[in-house]
Write a protein that holds these residues in place. Structure first.
Motif, PDB file in Angstrom:
ATOM      1  N   ILE A  10       0.919  -1.262   0.028  1.00 53.70           N
ATOM      2  CA  ILE A  10      -0.060   0.084  -0.012  1.00 53.70           C
ATOM      3  C   ILE A  10       0.880   1.179  -0.021  1.00 53.70           C
ATOM      4  CG2 ILE A  10      -1.617   1.068   1.408  1.00 53.70           C
ATOM      5  CD1 ILE A  10      -2.735  -1.418   2.364  1.00 53.70           C
ATOM      6  N   LYS A  12       0.056   4.379   0.650  1.00 56.89           N
ATOM      7  CA  LYS A  12      -0.318   5.593   1.465  1.00 56.89           C
ATOM      8  C   LYS A  12      -0.419   5.336   2.762  1.00 56.89           C
ATOM      9  CE  LYS A  12      -4.896   5.317  -0.477  1.00 56.89           C
ATOM     10  NZ  LYS A  12      -6.042   5.733  -0.917  1.00 56.89           N
ATOM     11  N   ILE A  14      -1.710   4.888   6.634  1.00 53.49           N
ATOM     12  CA  ILE A  14      -2.745   4.354   7.502  1.00 53.49           C
ATOM     13  C   ILE A  14      -3.060   4.936   8.644  1.00 53.49           C
ATOM     14  CG2 ILE A  14      -3.621   2.181   8.748  1.00 53.49           C
ATOM     15  CD1 ILE A  14      -1.501   0.605   6.836  1.00 53.49           C
ATOM     16  N   VAL A 106      -5.403   5.504   3.817  1.00 54.91           N
ATOM     17  CA  VAL A 106      -6.500   4.539   4.060  1.00 54.91           C
ATOM     18  C   VAL A 106      -6.828   5.184   5.797  1.00 54.91           C
ATOM     19  CG1 VAL A 106      -7.165   2.068   4.702  1.00 54.91           C
ATOM     20  CG2 VAL A 106      -5.600   2.911   2.901  1.00 54.91           C
ATOM     21  N   ASP A 154     -12.638   4.504   5.840  1.00 55.92           N
ATOM     22  CA  ASP A 154     -12.601   3.353   4.842  1.00 55.92           C
ATOM     23  C   ASP A 154     -12.868   2.132   5.352  1.00 55.92           C
ATOM     24  OD1 ASP A 154     -11.690   4.878   2.595  1.00 55.92           O
ATOM     25  OD2 ASP A 154      -9.804   5.181   3.728  1.00 55.92           O
ATOM     26  N   LEU A 174      -7.432  -4.627   5.106  1.00 57.89           N
ATOM     27  CA  LEU A 174      -6.453  -3.766   4.269  1.00 57.89           C
ATOM     28  C   LEU A 174      -6.207  -4.330   2.993  1.00 57.89           C
ATOM     29  CD1 LEU A 174      -3.868  -2.528   6.872  1.00 57.89           C
ATOM     30  CD2 LEU A 174      -5.323  -0.894   5.562  1.00 57.89           C
ATOM     31  N   PHE A 177      -7.340  -2.491   0.008  1.00 59.64           N
ATOM     32  CA  PHE A 177      -6.433  -1.333  -0.372  1.00 59.64           C
ATOM     33  C   PHE A 177      -5.190  -1.586  -1.195  1.00 59.64           C
ATOM     34  CE2 PHE A 177      -9.652  -0.376   2.812  1.00 59.64           C
ATOM     35  CZ  PHE A 177     -10.322   0.744   2.125  1.00 59.64           C
ATOM     36  N   THR A 179      -1.974  -2.042  -3.347  1.00 60.33           N
ATOM     37  CA  THR A 179      -1.946  -1.280  -4.788  1.00 60.33           C
ATOM     38  C   THR A 179      -1.978  -1.954  -5.721  1.00 60.33           C
ATOM     39  OG1 THR A 179      -0.148  -0.075  -3.461  1.00 60.33           O
ATOM     40  CG2 THR A 179      -0.141   0.134  -5.773  1.00 60.33           C
TER      41      THR A 179
END
Ligand code: S3P
Length: 189
Positions: A10, A12, A14, A106, A154, A174, A177, A179
């Motif tokens: 991911i 971005k 959390i 997220v 989310d 997760l 989410f 990538t």
């Protein structure tokens, strides 16, 4: 599907949100130790920068001053890529913070009922908003005013039980989410 927190794909941050006493700091520590990424605890960063406690900042400068520091700090760390950010319970009250978190992270709501929160923090003197005569009623009032903000998360996870179960559930959720990978071989221009 459960994800491997150590190799989380991911890109971005959390961000943990939720009421005072919902366990953001503990869950943040557990997540960073499982993931091996940086932790940004916004209240701790503000205390360090200001060299005074959150109580002192509220008493000396007022809540609006604190909220500006909080929003600026959150803006800055949202640029860090994959990391864990633990916010104070009122951070989403600042509209730009809510918008930035929704766009760049997220965001995970640790949902805990007021009775459990109250048991956890009733003797804690470090929360300026709960120092009045009836802290439980104040918690109820704050939740009523903030729930619509937390509900935009989310991921919503109940954190009234075992914190290790909470971390496992965050890991499961997760997976949505991750990538997306571009399949170069299957790509025909
Ligand atoms: C606040 C929560 C606190 C801290 C400040 C204000 C709030 O953080 O940021 O006292 O408005 O709910 P925690 O949620 O970590 O207690």
């Amino acid at each position: 599907m459960s994800v491997d927190l150590e190799n989380l794909d991911i890109d971005k941050p959390i961000v943990l949100v939720g009421m005072m006493g919902c366990g953001k700091s503990l869950i943040a520590e557990k997540l960073v130790s499982a993931m091996g990424v940086a932790l940004y605890d916004i209240d701790a960063m503000i205390k360090d920068d200001e060299d005074r406690t959150i109580n002192e900042i509220f008493a000396d400068e007022g809540e609006a001053y604190f909220r500006t520091l909080e929003a600026d700090k959150i803006d800055a760390v949202l640029a860090e890529g994959l990391c864990v950010i633990s916010t104070g319970g009122g951070a989403l009250k600042t509209p730009r913070t809510l918008e930035n978190i929704k766009e760049k992270a997220v965001f995970v709501w640790l949902d805990v009922d007021i009775d459990t929160i109250y048991k956890r923090i009733k003797d804690d003197k470090n929360r300026p908003l709960l120092q009045g005569d009836n802290p439980k009623a104040k918690l109820e009032e704050l939740l009523a005013a903030r729930e619509h903000l937390y509900k935009q998360a989310d991921i919503r996870v109940d954190n009234s039980g075992d914190p290790n179960d909470t971390v496992a559930e965050i890991g499961d959720k997760l997976s949505f989410f991750l990538t997306p990978k571009v399949d170069i071989e299957g790509c025909h221009p």
